[in-house]
Design a protein around this motif. Structure first.
Motif, PDB file in Angstrom:
ATOM      1  N   GLY A   1      -4.421   4.805  -2.231  1.00  0.00           N
ATOM      2  CA  GLY A   1      -4.630   3.692  -1.312  1.00  0.00           C
ATOM      3  C   GLY A   1      -6.087   3.310  -1.159  1.00  0.00           C
ATOM      4  O   GLY A   1      -6.423   2.449  -0.351  1.00  0.00           O
TER       5      GLY A   1
ATOM      6  N   TRP B   1      -2.048  -1.380  -5.930  1.00  0.00           N
ATOM      7  CA  TRP B   1      -2.715  -0.304  -5.184  1.00  0.00           C
ATOM      8  C   TRP B   1      -2.755   0.965  -6.015  1.00  0.00           C
ATOM      9  O   TRP B   1      -1.813   1.271  -6.747  1.00  0.00           O
ATOM     10  CB  TRP B   1      -1.956   0.020  -3.911  1.00  0.00           C
TER      11      TRP B   1
ATOM     12  N   ILE C   1      -6.014  -8.474   1.891  1.00  0.00           N
ATOM     13  CA  ILE C   1      -5.317  -7.296   2.398  1.00  0.00           C
ATOM     14  C   ILE C   1      -4.809  -7.673   3.785  1.00  0.00           C
ATOM     15  O   ILE C   1      -5.581  -8.120   4.645  1.00  0.00           O
ATOM     16  CB  ILE C   1      -6.249  -6.074   2.478  1.00  0.00           C
TER      17      ILE C   1
ATOM     18  N   SER D   1       0.842  -1.198   0.000  1.00  0.00           N
ATOM     19  CA  SER D   1       0.000   0.000   0.000  1.00  0.00           C
ATOM     20  C   SER D   1       0.880   1.251   0.000  1.00  0.00           C
ATOM     21  O   SER D   1       2.017   1.216   0.463  1.00  0.00           O
ATOM     22  CB  SER D   1      -0.927   0.001   1.222  1.00  0.00           C
TER      23      SER D   1
END
Length: 168
Positions: free
Chosen positions: A75, A71, A49, A25
């Motif tokens: 984000g 990503w 995730i 991320s």
């Protein structure tokens, strides 16, 4: 030999897929990766995730065969490659999904695996408005509108498969 990415917490039960391409991320706190098992160790192929300390794991609402996640710079979204669940093969499409729990994915390229491209390795532009993909079906790179799914540009003339692209 496979390397275990997480050794503590629920994330230690993930079994990272052999051809998985994890994506970090933008804030450096999370990873999205394809795993063949979930946080309990049960078989559950999908995109997850994971907080980097291994304490939290959440499966995205994406098809099991989703792969090549990336990503967005904000984000807030993840792009990935997929095929339809009832079809297998190397022709698929690019999908964008918000990272919020239970968010629904939106295909941005053709959602027909029989006519789909071999577009893969999605990468967001620095402003998050475009996605570039490489294609092994016609050795091109394509730039897409990340919101509307409209093809903006095709870069032709490559003699080999195009992948692992980036914006500068």
């Amino acid at each position: 030999l496979p390397v275990q990415l997480f050794t503590t917490g629920p994330a230690s039960n993930l079994t990272i897929a052999p051809d998985a391409r994890p994506s970090l991320s933008p804030d450096g706190k999370f990873l999205v990766v394809q795993s063949t098992t979930d946080q309990t160790g049960d078989q559950n192929l999908g995109l997850y995730i994971v907080k980097l300390d291994g304490t939290t794991v959440r499966r995205l609402n994406a098809a099991a065969q989703a792969t090549d996640p990336a990503w967005s710079p904000s984000g807030e979204r993840i792009a990935y490659w997929s095929t339809r669940p009832e079809e297998e093969g190397d022709r698929g499409f690019i999908v964008v999904i918000p990272v919020q729990p239970d968010a629904n994915p939106t295909p941005i390229t053709r959602n027909d695996a029989t006519k789909g491209e071999r577009d893969a390795d999605p990468t967001f532009s620095p402003d998050g408005r475009r996605i570039i993909t490489g294609s092994s079906s016609d050795n091109t790179a394509k730039i897409w509108d990340a919101e509307k799914g409209r093809e903006l540009l095709t870069l032709k003339g490559h003699t080999k498969q195009v992948g692992s692209l980036a914006f500068s």
